[in-house]
Design a protein around this motif. Structure first.
Motif, short mmCIF file in Angstrom:
data_model
loop_
_atom_site.label_atom_id
_atom_site.label_comp_id
_atom_site.label_asym_id
_atom_site.label_seq_id
_atom_site.Cartn_x
_atom_site.Cartn_y
_atom_site.Cartn_z
N GLU A 197 -46.76 -35.62 25.34
CA GLU A 197 -47.82 -35.07 26.19
C GLU A 197 -47.14 -34.26 27.14
O GLU A 197 -45.88 -34.08 27.29
N ALA A 198 -48.05 -33.46 27.75
CA ALA A 198 -47.57 -32.12 28.62
C ALA A 198 -48.34 -32.14 30.01
O ALA A 198 -49.63 -32.39 29.64
N CYS A 210 -44.72 -26.37 33.53
CA CYS A 210 -45.13 -27.02 32.57
C CYS A 210 -43.89 -28.35 32.13
O CYS A 210 -42.81 -27.92 32.28
N THR A 211 -44.17 -29.40 32.22
CA THR A 211 -43.51 -30.46 31.74
C THR A 211 -43.72 -31.54 30.56
O THR A 211 -44.87 -31.63 30.49
N THR A 212 -43.14 -31.74 29.98
CA THR A 212 -43.59 -32.48 28.64
C THR A 212 -42.84 -33.93 28.71
O THR A 212 -41.62 -34.02 29.28
N THR A 213 -43.28 -34.86 27.96
CA THR A 213 -42.71 -36.21 27.85
C THR A 213 -41.32 -36.19 27.00
O THR A 213 -40.60 -37.08 26.96
N THR A 214 -41.02 -34.96 26.32
CA THR A 214 -39.70 -34.89 25.68
C THR A 214 -38.64 -34.40 26.46
O THR A 214 -37.57 -34.28 26.22
N ILE A 276 -48.63 -22.69 24.06
CA ILE A 276 -48.96 -23.74 23.10
C ILE A 276 -47.87 -23.91 21.80
O ILE A 276 -47.67 -24.83 21.25
N GLU A 277 -47.42 -22.69 21.41
CA GLU A 277 -46.33 -22.71 20.33
C GLU A 277 -45.30 -23.51 20.67
O GLU A 277 -44.76 -24.22 19.86
N HIS A 278 -44.83 -23.41 22.01
CA HIS A 278 -43.59 -23.93 22.26
C HIS A 278 -44.08 -25.52 22.23
O HIS A 278 -43.29 -26.53 21.92
N LEU A 279 -45.07 -26.07 22.77
CA LEU A 279 -45.58 -27.35 22.71
C LEU A 279 -45.56 -27.78 21.56
O LEU A 279 -45.43 -29.09 21.36
#
Length: 425
Positions: A197-198, A210-214, A276-279
């Motif tokens: 998730e982000a 933006c921060t992601t759960t990774t 979106i491509e990064h995510l």
């Protein structure tokens, strides 16, 4: 699934360009006549806006009957939209004209989906129907169409159906452009690589954090974009102050509005695609977007609020983001992010924190990048984050694409909480 291809259109000769310009100019003339008649009917208490004259006889020889029909239909749609907005109390004016007598007409037309074809390949081309009078004048055969070169890679080369083509002359870029709506089979959508998730924090000086759960973080800087947007806005205001009484706009003012909007939309479109491509590569399946109203209600700076409100067409951006995310099977959800920009991730305080430019500071000793901290706090409200944060990827706009910057945020790394200590590394 509805999508669109946009591309540049290049006439293959001076004669072809002259023909194309005449086609677009006649289309604008037709629009203006129809619109004038409807405006007159609207002003007449006994008039019927929908009752207009027959225009195929006058314009069919130049445009072709199908194009006349499409422009009539497009004008009808504009008036239906006007009445719908008026009913809601949101209308800001009747449908306008394409240009004017003093400054010339806007070169634009609409081609029915069966009256054009596009072939993609090494030498991509667009063929459009024109009226028989123009065919005779420019030496085209009875069944021949005007052939134009196409430049640019389409997002969707393969599609089930194509919609009405919009073809216009872009004065800013000094080139012809086309907008092609298409219907794409949902089976062509990608699937997320994982269920990460982000969360996105939309701001003023930085467009998106933006921060992601990774544990990955992305920061899209916006200062240069805001600066140009503000400079154009000021020039528009200056020119408006010089207008004669009774005038509200001019060709130059409209061009500045158009330039400002296109610059913003281009950057936002590219941002949505790049992010979106990064995510997708990170395995993200859900993106949480903070509601912009929260930003406007809780931000400290009135100037910042004005920049955020004027620059961000929030609903349009979220739609762009959602449409792009849909291609990758990623869902987008808008949720409240109230006070995340002021909350210290170390002690939870929202009253004692202070912000100087991009830095959030708290008496407890915390110091970090305000927008990245806000996006991480926002993400932690939606889900569990167990990974520490990697060094953020900072991206800057070069007027064409978002490029990674060598300068990345480096907040104070001596924090009590190891989870927030890594923010910005």
């Amino acid at each position: 699934m509805k999508r669109a291809n946009t591309f540049e259109v290049i006439p293959q000769s001076d004669e072809d360009e002259e023909l194309l310009r005449r086609l677009l100019d006649a289309s604008a003339a037709l629009w203006n006549e129809i619109n004038y008649e409807r405006r007159e009917n609207y002003a007449d208490p006994d008039g019927d806006v929908w009752d207009i004259s027959e225009y195929r006889g006058r314009y069919g020889g130049v445009l072709g009957a199908s194009t006349v029909q499409q422009i009539e239909r497009k004008n009808r749609e504009a008036w239906k939209s006007f009445f719908s907005l008026k009913k809601k109390g949101e209308a800001n004016g009747k449908p306008g004209f394409w240009g004017n007598v003093d400054e010339g007409r806007e070169l634009r037309t609409y081609i029915r989906n069966t009256s054009y074809s596009v072939e993609w390949g090494e030498y991509s081309r667009l063929e459009i129907l024109v009226g028989q009078d123009l065919k005779n004048e420019y030496g085209l055969g009875h069944r021949e169409r005007l052939r134009l070169e196409v430049r640019g890679d389409p997002n969707w080369k393969e599609y089930e159906n194509q919609g009405r083509l919009e073809l216009f002359y872009d004065e800013q870029a000094q080139t012809f452009r086309a907008f092609q709506p298409v219907t794409v089979d949902d089976s062509r959508l990608a699937q997320p690589l994982a269920s990460e998730e982000a969360a996105l924090d939309i701001g003023a000086n930085n467009l998106v954090a933006c921060t992601t759960t990774t544990g990955q973080q992305y920061l899209y800087e916006g200062r240069d974009l805001f600066k140009r947007f503000r400079e154009t806005t000021r020039e528009i205001a200056r020119l408006q102050s010089l207008l004669e009484d009774g005038r509200y706009s001019s060709h130059r003012i409209r061009r500045l509005y158009d330039r400002r909007t296109k610059r913003r939309d281009h950057a936002q479109d590219a941002l949505a695609r790049d992010l979106i491509e990064h995510l997708y590569d990170e395995g993200v399946s859900t993106v949480y977007v903070g509601a912009l109203t929260d930003v406007l209600e809780t931000h400290w700076s009135v100037e910042t609020n004005a920049k955020t409100h004027n620059f961000w067409a929030f609903r349009a951006f979220v739609n762009r983001l959602a449409c792009t995310a849909e291609e990758y099977g990623i869902s987008v959800e808008v949720r409240s992010e109230a006070w995340t920009s002021q909350e210290c991730p170390n002690c939870g305080s929202t009253e004692d924190t202070t912000r100087h430019r991009d830095t959030l500071m708290c008496p407890c000793g915390f110091e970090g990048h305000a927008d990245l901290v806000a996006s991480e706090t926002f993400l932690r409200r939606q889900t569990t984050v167990t990974r520490s944060m990697a060094r953020p990827v900072c991206l800057k706009w070069d007027n064409h694409e978002w490029l990674e910057s060598s300068r990345s945020p480096r907040p104070n790394e001596e924090h009590t909480n190891p989870q927030v200590a890594s923010v910005g590394r």
